[in-house]
Design a protein around this motif. Structure first.
Motif, short mmCIF file in Angstrom:
data_model
loop_
_atom_site.label_atom_id
_atom_site.label_comp_id
_atom_site.label_asym_id
_atom_site.label_seq_id
_atom_site.Cartn_x
_atom_site.Cartn_y
_atom_site.Cartn_z
N GLU A 1 8.50 1.17 4.94
CA GLU A 1 8.41 -0.29 5.43
C GLU A 1 7.60 -0.40 6.84
N TRP A 2 8.20 0.39 7.64
CA TRP A 2 7.86 0.56 9.08
C TRP A 2 6.39 0.97 9.10
N VAL A 3 6.14 2.21 8.07
CA VAL A 3 4.76 2.69 8.23
C VAL A 3 3.84 1.56 7.55
N ARG A 4 4.05 0.93 6.76
CA ARG A 4 3.26 -0.01 6.20
C ARG A 4 3.03 -1.18 7.06
N ARG A 5 3.94 -1.47 7.96
CA ARG A 5 3.67 -2.58 9.02
C ARG A 5 2.55 -2.02 10.06
N GLY A 6 2.49 -0.62 10.23
CA GLY A 6 1.58 -0.08 11.18
C GLY A 6 2.70 0.44 12.56
N GLY A 7 3.96 0.39 12.23
CA GLY A 7 4.58 0.74 13.49
C GLY A 7 5.28 -0.28 14.23
N PRO B 1 0.56 -1.03 -0.16
CA PRO B 1 0.02 0.05 0.02
C PRO B 1 0.86 1.25 -0.01
N THR B 2 0.45 2.25 -0.48
CA THR B 2 1.10 3.67 -0.70
C THR B 2 0.99 4.13 0.78
N VAL B 3 2.23 4.68 1.18
CA VAL B 3 2.31 5.37 2.58
C VAL B 3 1.77 6.88 1.97
N LEU B 4 0.96 7.18 3.06
CA LEU B 4 0.25 8.66 3.08
C LEU B 4 0.80 9.44 4.18
N LEU B 5 0.99 10.79 3.86
CA LEU B 5 1.19 11.76 5.02
C LEU B 5 0.07 12.74 5.14
N CYS B 6 -0.74 12.62 6.15
CA CYS B 6 -1.96 13.35 6.22
C CYS B 6 -1.97 14.53 7.29
N HIS B 7 -2.44 15.42 6.99
CA HIS B 7 -2.30 16.78 7.63
C HIS B 7 -3.83 17.23 8.38
N CYS B 8 -3.67 17.25 9.71
CA CYS B 8 -4.88 17.48 10.29
C CYS B 8 -4.68 18.59 11.46
N THR B 9 -5.42 19.76 11.66
CA THR B 9 -5.25 20.60 12.49
C THR B 9 -6.26 20.49 13.83
N CYS B 10 -5.74 21.00 14.92
CA CYS B 10 -6.48 20.77 16.21
C CYS B 10 -6.59 21.75 16.88
N PRO B 11 -7.66 22.43 17.59
CA PRO B 11 -7.66 23.51 18.25
C PRO B 11 -7.02 23.76 19.51
N HIS C 1 13.06 6.86 3.01
CA HIS C 1 13.96 5.92 3.35
C HIS C 1 13.03 4.55 3.48
N PRO C 2 13.58 3.64 2.70
CA PRO C 2 12.84 2.33 2.49
C PRO C 2 12.47 2.00 3.91
N ALA C 3 13.49 1.76 4.70
CA ALA C 3 13.14 1.06 5.96
C ALA C 3 11.92 1.65 6.79
N TYR C 4 12.13 2.86 6.86
CA TYR C 4 10.94 3.87 7.35
C TYR C 4 9.66 3.58 6.57
#
Length: 106
Positions: A100-106, A4-14, A95-98
């Motif tokens: 892959e870590w995201v793909r595994r869910g941490g 699966p593609t890794v995503l970087l999501c932005h979300c603002t909180c108050p 970074h490929p290893a990073y």
């Protein structure tokens, strides 16, 4: 089958408290591998016909395309804003290893 593609999501909180609650829930529930909190973001936006400014906390959420729908639903359920910002950007390189870590869910 491809990864699966890794995503970087932005979300603002108050505020820091709501940002921490949301970040913790997303990681604990396996919807994000990591959430970075950046306090002190000054946002200027139009809301209900008026130009507003507010200090917010920006969340940088690292997840994947296959977890995004559930992540979106959780953000909408937990977020204090009527219309929360949630933007997902595909990560084309890293970074490929990073990644892959995201793909595994941490």
């Amino acid at each position: 089958m491809s990864d699966p593609t890794v995503l970087l999501c932005h979300c603002t909180c108050p505020d820091p408290a709501s940002a921490t609650r949301l970040a913790t829930a997303l990681v604990e529930e396996g919807l994000a591998a990591c959430v970075s909190r950046l306090p002190g973001v000054l946002s200027t936006y139009r809301w209900q016909g008026r130009v507003e400014s507010a200090e917010e906390v920006l969340l940088l959420i690292k997840t994947t395309t296959d977890r995004f729908a559930a992540l979106r639903e959780r953000v909408l359920a937990l977020h204090p804003y009527e219309l929360p910002e949630l933007i997902a950007l595909p990560v084309d390189r890293g970074h490929p290893a990073y990644l892959e870590w995201v793909r595994r869910g941490g």
